[in-house]
Design a protein around this motif. Structure first.
Motif: not given
Lengths: 351, 351, 351, 351
Positions: A8, A57, A81
């Motif tokens: 990510i 994400a 995340q």
């Protein structure tokens, strides 16, 4: 086992980790990428056969072809995340800072404790540098006695003319020493103070550079950290721990000694040996100085993920660094000695 | 691309390469093994899921799951195994020596030239060491001028009490300097002489140790190489090239400096950083000093195999080293300056 | 010209200066001695053919066979003795401190200004050390730009079990850095602060050791000085000045490098070369580290006396060091940043 | 006691010794001078109040105001002047070489033995250098075991374009190593060989530079000595002795470390500290590198003369150096290993 990693954030640092996973290390592959900039995600994925591009994400974390998550997005996005990866039961390597505030780090710890399993590693790569490891070993050996003091210096040749603030000298640069002294000394930092020396004329407008950060350890040991991000002459990281029976210091890292024109010089290393050296230079880029530390850090993470264990800097380490950073930033504003406000270390994060 | 490697010879060095291919490097896997000791082959293969054990080297070379061959058997077997790989059109990495005589090396070159394609790389790993590479870059840069002299030292702490002969100081130890000076200077060695200094009392019975090997380059430049395999104090490799305008020397490789008990010491590195350091020591094992060189060597070989190219020390380099070793061994017997007998370099092996 | 020196105070330091004047340097002789301990004066004079023993310092100053006076008595006696020498129009070298208070130093300056001629030199010998001189030259050269910071360390292996107080770490040890930073930076110190790190278990009862002394220069530049008098491992003095374009640091002073028993060590110097070295040691005595600086200091003083000039640290330098010491001692007591109270520099002492 | 020295030969070296005797050392004065160039003698004497100018060396030796003689004339004149001093019963310090041939040196020894008293010291100043002394102490300590090898390098930046011959590389430069290895090893040199590496393009026409001189000691230990008088980059003297248990090497002599413009450099010392350093340079002049050795050498000679003893390199050492030089010069002509022809060491010169 091959660890399938979803990345990510594929800016400079994310791309460097992808290069490492695909061209340097063993036991990992990149199967998915995500970035807020979809075009950049596409460009990066183009070089990764079989890698899937995810719009979010969350979608990347949920991907069944992703065994573990590497977070290299910008700091404010980390919390959501990392917590998503925890919720999915997937190991997650998060670049520093773990989150921009100690409160956010606390929420990540809460999520991880609720999950009942250590899944988070924070990207404090200095713990993987051969010099710091030799220093740690010398301290743990015991022959040097109790550590009383540490002198650090953290010098960058320059920072961008715009956008780099004095606060970032603490939160981006000093955070490395904040983590590494906690690790070397095996104890927490309890207070911080910031001194402002004469300002260099080479600093961008508005930047107070250099700074001296003073840290007080729980034992009373003191650390002074010179932070100088417009040092011009090169990237240079120094450290010496003074103990009751002697001292241990990072050595200079040299490859060869050149004598010519009435000069004796050294060529310093740190680069991957396949890169031709640029002459007798001090490393100018932190990736040069710590290139092997980054490699070792991520290889050990892959190994730990494959083994189902957790070995590196934890969410607690990310939290503690954030708490000390908060205190140091307040100390920068007030000029006063500032106590670090930190929770008790949960048993879950006992060493 | 993943390069599927078949390993012939799984003794100490073969096993170390297997560890490297499976635990350190990227882009390769071990799919087949062979050893004259079938039991040992079995033990090693047990740790390699999916790897096939072949009764003969020829069978391994013929295996359709083997893209490239790594030869780590004993020297006398190299010729047949390398030629078999060439005949099969498969890239082959052969540990030094390429073959025990220059005549055998010549036959390998003939086979490779007949095949019309460069397939052979010889395991001269010093060319991949960061120090030697920085030295090579400093020389190639031109600022130091023409090289006139080189001083080398090659020290081992000890050798086995039995079985290590004075000839082996040339063929096993000096061969590294023989290759590296050819590479650094970019020219051939034309003559050799061996001097016998006072013998150390720590050498095993019958071993003449240390030796001084003198090499004369085609340009007239001279190299002196101290070879000392019972040096006791540690493993130490040194080199300084003296040029018209200055000199370049390998630097000591230190991680930290320790000051204690009225002493200042250095901790030297070379080990993988994940290994805890053993205190303030000179590296005692050649695998420590050159561990990164071995990693880089084999990674670059994998990369070249995957790319269908050839980049490392060639069969010609193996032949030239054998020819110089022959002359040095004769010089050892006779005490005389001995010319190297070497064929013209074929166009096929032009740089 | 031969400078006939009268020495007041013939304890350890006085005797060392007498040895220097009679056995090492040229252009001087010792013609008179005085000490509060008459027996000691007699013993010392016995080794100095023709030297007269005076019952009082005043009588020594008045002696027609004394061209210049060297004061090595204890600090509280300095003022009266130095003022007497000024009154007699004789050059006087006074060991540090010039006097125990800045007020006393002011009275010495007043006497010297009234006499209308520079007669006083204070024994700050670091200004004569080759390392500090090379550092000064590098700073004055200008290429390094403006100095912003200095990091110092001043380590003694141990102090006597009784009688050495925490105040003396400032007044006896730190005073050397206080003088040398004024000289290196070419500006005054305006404020001081003292930090108390974790105390070493090797310090005598009641001694707070180590300390960190922070000094603020008129330009805003900051100096941190680690003072550690129970450092055990050896006598060690370090310094690095950080400037806008680079840094300059004292190098380690080594004579030879010894490699043995898996160790690489250095033998450090500083002793007169006629003394056999004691093995691979860090100097354990300040006279070792600065032996050549002491020699140079006194030789240059003799030369200046013979030439009728004045070149070394002046009474103003003694006064300024005393004023900063006063502030540092108050900072030690209060824990606060303490401004230095200092008069304007008289034109008489302009550089 | 003040030693009244008469100086024969007041060229560059003689003047440097006069400076040392009058401005640096203690216990000596210059009371007489002589030179083949009467005008030069007059100019030098003009700076020496009370010094007498003698028309002949013999007259200087006979001068009742001369206690000891310093010979700094050209080599061919040494024998007659030294023998005259011996005949007069006066201690004589003679710059190297003692005499241009071993036969002439033998005659000096004969004269001294006939006089029955050691009066001659030869100017081999390296024995007084702190580095070589630390090396000698490390060898004599015994912990390193028996010495087996020594590697030396002796590099000058350049020599005059005219008048410097290849023979002089042996007789003027190598003679220093010839003496120092005899002293370090405590044994005689029995054979010499000279190798001619590729010639530097920076050597004056007709000069074969560099050379490698190989020396064989009585014990079988070997010494290799790189002699390079057009090395350009600076004056540099290196040495490493390899023993059974370890090695000892001359360290680099640094004052400060400068980091700037992506470089790390060292400032090397050796100059008298009162001279401002010239930046980050390798010493370019042998007087810089060995300035303290020259001072110590002559101070110890003055001390020995005053004490009526003899401590330094003797006429035997001068003879032995000449005998080895003779062999090395023959080896240079013939290219062969050449035995040193040397008499038995007389009991008179027993250590």
């Amino acid at each position: 086992m091959n660890v399938r990693v979803g990345v990510i954030g594929v800016g400079m640092i994310g791309q460097d980790h992808i290069r490492r996973l695909t061209q340097v290390l063993t036991g990992g592959s990149v199967t998915a990428v995500n970035d807020v900039d979809a075009a950049r995600a596409g460009q990066v994925a183009a070089g990764l056969p079989g890698a899937h591009i995810h719009d979010t994400a969350a979608a990347l974390v949920a991907d069944g072809n992703v065994d573990a998550v590497l977070v290299a997005s910008w700091g404010p996005a980390h919390e959501e995340q990392v917590v998503a990866a925890i919720a999915a039961g997937k190991p997650v390597f998060c670049e520093k800072p773990l989150a921009p505030s100690s409160a956010a780090c606390q929420r990540i710890m809460d999520a991880e404790m609720a999950a009942g399993r250590r899944l988070v590693q924070v990207g404090f790569m200095r713990r993987y540098d051969a010099g710091y490891r030799a220093m740690k070993a010398a301290l743990d050996d015991g022959g040097l006695g109790v550590p009383l003091l540490m002198h650090c210096a953290h010098r960058n040749p320059s920072v961008p003319d715009y956008g780099f603030t004095t606060d970032m000298i603490i939160s981006d640069s000093a955070v490395h020493e904040i983590d590494v002294v906690r690790w070397l000394f095996g104890e927490e930092i309890v207070a911080a103070r910031v001194l402002m020396p004469r300002r260099t004329g080479h600093a961008p407008d508005g930047l107070q550079d250099p700074l001296i950060l003073l840290l007080e350890m729980a034992s009373g040991a003191l650390v002074d950290d010179e932070l100088f991000v417009s040092a011009r002459y090169g990237y240079d990281v120094r450290g010496e721990v003074v103990c009751e029976n002697g001292t241990v210091a990072l050595a200079d890292v040299d490859e060869v000694t050149v004598r010519t024109q009435n000069r004796r010089r050294v060529v310093q290393g740190g680069r991957p040996p396949q890169t031709p050296p640029d002459g007798d230079r001090v490393p100018v880029d932190w990736r040069d100085r710590f290139v092997r530390a980054y490699d070792t850090e991520l290889q050990e993470w892959l190994n730990a993920v494959a083994a189902g264990t957790s070995t590196g800097p934890s969410a607690w380490d990310g939290y503690a660094a954030a708490a000390v950073t908060d205190a140091a930033l307040e100390a920068l504003r007030t000029g006063q000695l500032t106590a670090v406000s930190m929770a008790e270390r949960p048993e879950f994060y006992a060493k």
